[in-house]
Design a protein around this motif. Structure first.
Motif, PDB file in Angstrom:
ATOM      1  N   GLU A  62      40.608  68.695  28.980  1.00  0.00           N
ATOM      2  CA  GLU A  62      39.192  68.348  28.891  1.00  0.00           C
ATOM      3  C   GLU A  62      39.015  67.247  27.861  1.00  0.00           C
ATOM      4  O   GLU A  62      39.597  67.289  26.781  1.00  0.00           O
ATOM      5  CB  GLU A  62      38.360  69.573  28.504  1.00  0.00           C
ATOM      6  N   PHE A  63      38.209  66.259  28.202  1.00  0.00           N
ATOM      7  CA  PHE A  63      37.979  65.117  27.328  1.00  0.00           C
ATOM      8  C   PHE A  63      36.535  65.079  26.863  1.00  0.00           C
ATOM      9  O   PHE A  63      35.621  65.513  27.582  1.00  0.00           O
ATOM     10  CB  PHE A  63      38.327  63.812  28.064  1.00  0.00           C
ATOM     11  N   THR A  64      36.346  64.532  25.705  1.00  0.00           N
ATOM     12  CA  THR A  64      35.001  64.389  25.159  1.00  0.00           C
ATOM     13  C   THR A  64      34.285  63.239  25.856  1.00  0.00           C
ATOM     14  O   THR A  64      34.916  62.401  26.518  1.00  0.00           O
ATOM     15  CB  THR A  64      35.046  64.114  23.656  1.00  0.00           C
ATOM     16  N   SER A  65      32.971  63.182  25.701  1.00  0.00           N
ATOM     17  CA  SER A  65      32.209  62.094  26.319  1.00  0.00           C
ATOM     18  C   SER A  65      32.638  60.739  25.756  1.00  0.00           C
ATOM     19  O   SER A  65      32.661  59.734  26.477  1.00  0.00           O
ATOM     20  CB  SER A  65      30.712  62.314  26.076  1.00  0.00           C
ATOM     21  N   LYS A  66      32.992  60.720  24.475  1.00  0.00           N
ATOM     22  CA  LYS A  66      33.447  59.469  23.865  1.00  0.00           C
ATOM     23  C   LYS A  66      34.768  59.021  24.486  1.00  0.00           C
ATOM     24  O   LYS A  66      34.979  57.827  24.747  1.00  0.00           O
ATOM     25  CB  LYS A  66      33.609  59.648  22.359  1.00  0.00           C
ATOM     26  N   GLN A  67      35.660  59.989  24.750  1.00  0.00           N
ATOM     27  CA  GLN A  67      36.939  59.661  25.374  1.00  0.00           C
ATOM     28  C   GLN A  67      36.738  59.176  26.806  1.00  0.00           C
ATOM     29  O   GLN A  67      37.413  58.259  27.260  1.00  0.00           O
ATOM     30  CB  GLN A  67      37.866  60.879  25.336  1.00  0.00           C
ATOM     31  N   HIS A  68      35.795  59.820  27.526  1.00  0.00           N
ATOM     32  CA  HIS A  68      35.479  59.373  28.878  1.00  0.00           C
ATOM     33  C   HIS A  68      35.009  57.919  28.861  1.00  0.00           C
ATOM     34  O   HIS A  68      35.435  57.107  29.693  1.00  0.00           O
ATOM     35  CB  HIS A  68      34.380  60.257  29.481  1.00  0.00           C
ATOM     36  N   GLN A  75      35.959  52.127  29.954  1.00  0.00           N
ATOM     37  CA  GLN A  75      35.979  50.743  29.485  1.00  0.00           C
ATOM     38  C   GLN A  75      37.343  50.092  29.727  1.00  0.00           C
ATOM     39  O   GLN A  75      37.438  48.934  30.153  1.00  0.00           O
ATOM     40  CB  GLN A  75      35.616  50.694  28.004  1.00  0.00           C
ATOM     41  N   VAL A  76      38.395  50.859  29.456  1.00  0.00           N
ATOM     42  CA  VAL A  76      39.747  50.326  29.672  1.00  0.00           C
ATOM     43  C   VAL A  76      40.014  50.105  31.159  1.00  0.00           C
ATOM     44  O   VAL A  76      40.597  49.090  31.563  1.00  0.00           O
ATOM     45  CB  VAL A  76      40.800  51.281  29.073  1.00  0.00           C
TER      46      VAL A  76
END
Length: 288
Positions: free
Chosen positions: A243-249, A254-255
């Motif tokens: 599970e990833f955080t919204s910031k990681q998403h 972006q990448v």
């Protein structure tokens, strides 16, 4: 090429179900595809990869031949050994060559130049005079195989290219440049058909230079693309269940946007021959 192969398929570390240095079918197939695309044999690519894996970039010596790096891997401490070159009995200088490397690791040597590196050094020592060297090189470049192999060296290719352009005035006149492009395409057609290899030799020297230059750029591009695909293939399956955080998403999105734009850029450059970076793409890749 060894670094590119290593990026595509890193050498296995200790642990796992396979012994160190033993590649499975997937690795073999990946390296085989890369070898075919850059025009090398699978065994050659695997050798380059093996040597590259055991010589970290910071440990390599740019002035020492690849062959010497390979031979010194048989020593107990190759990193310390390569930093202390022996004295060449002929020249009195401290330097490495194939024969010296074999002596250092206890291999049998012939005592006379036998490898390409040793013969090259011998020739260089025998023709220190530039006038003599010019005549020797001019004669050697009239040999088809010598000319083509010489043009695979990036520095030599760039030097010949620059000098040829200066003498012919290429780059100062668009019509001349267009004519050279047409001649280049004809040379490639001759090479692909293989009906008469001598036609390629009769082409303008700049044609041969540019053909090899584009081939090496293609090899570099294939290495980058295969490296990305291979890395993603190894990493993405490991993300299952995470599970990833919204910031990681947001960071991933972006990448990925940059990756998609870069892929479009590559596709356009390959299709049109124009690799110019427009302002919008440049800003995107800089993260603006």
């Amino acid at each position: 090429m060894g670094d590119a192969a290593l990026e595509i398929e890193p050498v296995r570390a200790h642990g796992g179900h396979l012994p160190v240095g033993e590649d499975g079918p997937r690795v073999e197939e990946s390296l085989r595809i890369f070898a075919e695309e850059v025009g090398l044999s699978l065994s050659t690519v695997k050798t380059y990869r093996w040597v590259a894996s055991r010589w970290p970039a910071e440990r390599r010596v740019a002035s020492v031949a690849w062959e010497v790096h390979k031979i010194l891997l048989s020593a107990d401490d190759p990193f310390a050994l390569i930093a202390d070159p022996p004295v060449n009995e002929r020249t009195g200088r401290r330097c490495w060559d194939g024969d010296a490397a074999r002596k250092a690791v206890g291999w049998k040597t012939s005592g006379t130049p036998s490898t390409v590196a040793e013969k090259v050094e011998t020739v260089a020592d025998l023709v220190p005079d530039e006038a003599v060297a010019c005549q020797v090189i001019t004669g050697m470049l009239k040999r088809r195989e010598v000319a083509f192999v010489a043009m695979r060296d990036r520095d030599a290719r760039q030097m010949v290219n620059e000098i040829q352009f200066e003498q012919s005035g290429v780059g100062q006149d668009d019509e001349d440049d267009d004519g050279l492009d047409e001649e280049y395409e004809r040379a490639l057609a001759c090479e692909d058909s293989q009906d008469d290899d001598s036609d390629v030799l009769r082409a303008d020297p700049a044609t041969v230079v540019r053909a090899w230059h584009r081939q090496m750029e293609f090899n570099d591009l294939m290495g980058v693309c295969h490296g990305f695909v291979a890395g993603a293939s190894r990493l993405v399956p490991k993300l299952r269940g995470q599970e990833f955080t919204s910031k990681q998403h947001t960071s991933v999105e972006q990448v990925l946007e940059k990756i998609r734009a870069t892929c479009d850029w590559i596709e356009s450059a390959v299709a049109t021959g124009k690799g110019d970076l427009d302002d919008a793409l440049a800003q995107l890749l800089r993260g603006q």
